[in-house]
Design a protein around this motif. Structure first.
Motif, PDB file in Angstrom:
ATOM      1  N   LYS A  17       0.912  -1.179   0.001  1.00  8.79           N
ATOM      2  CA  LYS A  17      -0.069  -0.167  -0.082  1.00  8.79           C
ATOM      3  C   LYS A  17       0.916   1.293   0.051  1.00  8.79           C
ATOM      4  O   LYS A  17       0.465   2.008  -0.744  1.00  8.79           O
ATOM      5  N   LEU A  18       1.940   1.306   0.767  1.00  6.42           N
ATOM      6  CA  LEU A  18       2.723   2.343   0.965  1.00  6.42           C
ATOM      7  C   LEU A  18       3.683   2.507  -0.263  1.00  6.42           C
ATOM      8  O   LEU A  18       4.468   3.488  -0.150  1.00  6.42           O
ATOM      9  N   ALA A  19       3.758   1.683  -1.106  1.00  7.96           N
ATOM     10  CA  ALA A  19       4.710   1.882  -2.467  1.00  7.96           C
ATOM     11  C   ALA A  19       4.007   2.621  -3.375  1.00  7.96           C
ATOM     12  O   ALA A  19       4.794   3.488  -4.227  1.00  7.96           O
ATOM     13  N   ASN A  20       2.865   3.000  -3.032  1.00  5.66           N
ATOM     14  CA  ASN A  20       2.288   4.291  -3.962  1.00  5.66           C
ATOM     15  C   ASN A  20       2.756   5.585  -3.275  1.00  5.66           C
ATOM     16  O   ASN A  20       2.473   6.040  -2.111  1.00  5.66           O
ATOM     17  N   PRO A  21       3.421   6.325  -4.086  1.00  8.61           N
ATOM     18  CA  PRO A  21       4.048   7.728  -3.826  1.00  8.61           C
ATOM     19  C   PRO A  21       2.927   8.608  -2.972  1.00  8.61           C
ATOM     20  O   PRO A  21       3.266   9.456  -2.166  1.00  8.61           O
ATOM     21  N   LEU A  22       1.703   8.678  -3.800  1.00  3.64           N
ATOM     22  CA  LEU A  22       0.750   9.678  -3.086  1.00  3.64           C
ATOM     23  C   LEU A  22       0.349   9.275  -1.734  1.00  3.64           C
ATOM     24  O   LEU A  22      -0.013  10.007  -0.809  1.00  3.64           O
ATOM     25  N   ILE A  23       0.083   7.936  -1.396  1.00  3.64           N
ATOM     26  CA  ILE A  23      -0.012   7.556  -0.258  1.00  3.64           C
ATOM     27  C   ILE A  23       0.907   7.771   0.853  1.00  3.64           C
ATOM     28  O   ILE A  23       0.719   8.353   2.016  1.00  3.64           O
ATOM     29  N   ALA A  24       1.999   7.515   0.436  1.00  2.00           N
ATOM     30  CA  ALA A  24       3.354   7.862   1.218  1.00  2.00           C
ATOM     31  C   ALA A  24       3.373   9.303   1.704  1.00  2.00           C
ATOM     32  O   ALA A  24       3.664   9.682   2.840  1.00  2.00           O
ATOM     33  N   MET A  25       3.182  10.387   0.562  1.00  2.00           N
ATOM     34  CA  MET A  25       3.411  11.659   0.986  1.00  2.00           C
ATOM     35  C   MET A  25       2.139  12.116   1.724  1.00  2.00           C
ATOM     36  O   MET A  25       2.460  13.025   2.469  1.00  2.00           O
ATOM     37  N   GLY A  26       0.997  11.453   1.530  1.00  2.00           N
ATOM     38  CA  GLY A  26      -0.162  11.780   2.315  1.00  2.00           C
ATOM     39  C   GLY A  26       0.263  11.614   3.774  1.00  2.00           C
ATOM     40  O   GLY A  26      -0.018  12.340   4.867  1.00  2.00           O
ATOM     41  N   LEU A  27       0.631  10.280   4.019  1.00  2.00           N
ATOM     42  CA  LEU A  27       1.092   9.984   5.322  1.00  2.00           C
ATOM     43  C   LEU A  27       2.065  10.989   5.984  1.00  2.00           C
ATOM     44  O   LEU A  27       2.019  11.218   7.119  1.00  2.00           O
ATOM     45  N   LEU A  28       2.893  11.431   5.256  1.00  2.03           N
ATOM     46  CA  LEU A  28       4.089  12.221   5.610  1.00  2.03           C
ATOM     47  C   LEU A  28       3.327  13.620   6.126  1.00  2.03           C
ATOM     48  O   LEU A  28       3.784  14.259   6.917  1.00  2.03           O
ATOM     49  N   ALA A  29       2.651  14.035   5.286  1.00  4.08           N
ATOM     50  CA  ALA A  29       1.633  15.350   5.565  1.00  4.08           C
ATOM     51  C   ALA A  29       1.037  15.227   6.927  1.00  4.08           C
ATOM     52  O   ALA A  29       0.963  15.971   7.759  1.00  4.08           O
ATOM     53  N   LEU A  30       0.185  14.207   7.003  1.00  7.11           N
ATOM     54  CA  LEU A  30      -0.321  13.724   8.332  1.00  7.11           C
ATOM     55  C   LEU A  30       0.533  14.040   9.426  1.00  7.11           C
ATOM     56  O   LEU A  30       0.322  14.407  10.498  1.00  7.11           O
ATOM     57  N   ILE A  31       1.756  13.090   9.271  1.00  9.79           N
ATOM     58  CA  ILE A  31       2.669  12.976  10.448  1.00  9.79           C
ATOM     59  C   ILE A  31       3.038  14.593  10.701  1.00  9.79           C
ATOM     60  O   ILE A  31       3.128  14.847  12.001  1.00  9.79           O
TER      61      ILE A  31
END
Length: 85
Positions: A17-31
């Motif tokens: 799931k986290l291999a998708n760059p948009l999902i990873a960037m969204g999680l980083l923004a959330l963090i």
């Protein structure tokens, strides 16, 4: 939605799931927004309830360093899962 869907999932599923760059960037923004919110909230509490000036400065510095450490550790975890750093 993402976090709730990954509860109880195995490592391979989370990594996929986290291999998708948009999902990873969204999680980083959330963090980063969560850590900033935490830091500002604790800063308000420290400024209101710590009365000694020296203690207040020390607590504010520790609050900032703790927030930075949390952001770095959380970001590293997301990046390690997403791109295998």
């Amino acid at each position: 939605w993402l976090i709730a869907s990954l509860v109880g999932a195995d490592h391979a599923t989370v990594k996929a799931k986290l291999a998708n760059p948009l999902i990873a960037m969204g999680l980083l923004a959330l963090i980063f927004s969560g850590v900033l919110h935490m830091r500002l909230g604790m800063q308000t509490i420290i400024e209101d309830y710590v009365h000694g000036e020296a203690a207040k400065i020390v607590c504010l510095m520790l609050n900032t360093f703790f927030a930075m450490a949390m952001a770095l550790a959380s970001s590293f975890a997301v990046l390690k899962l997403s791109i295998g750093v």
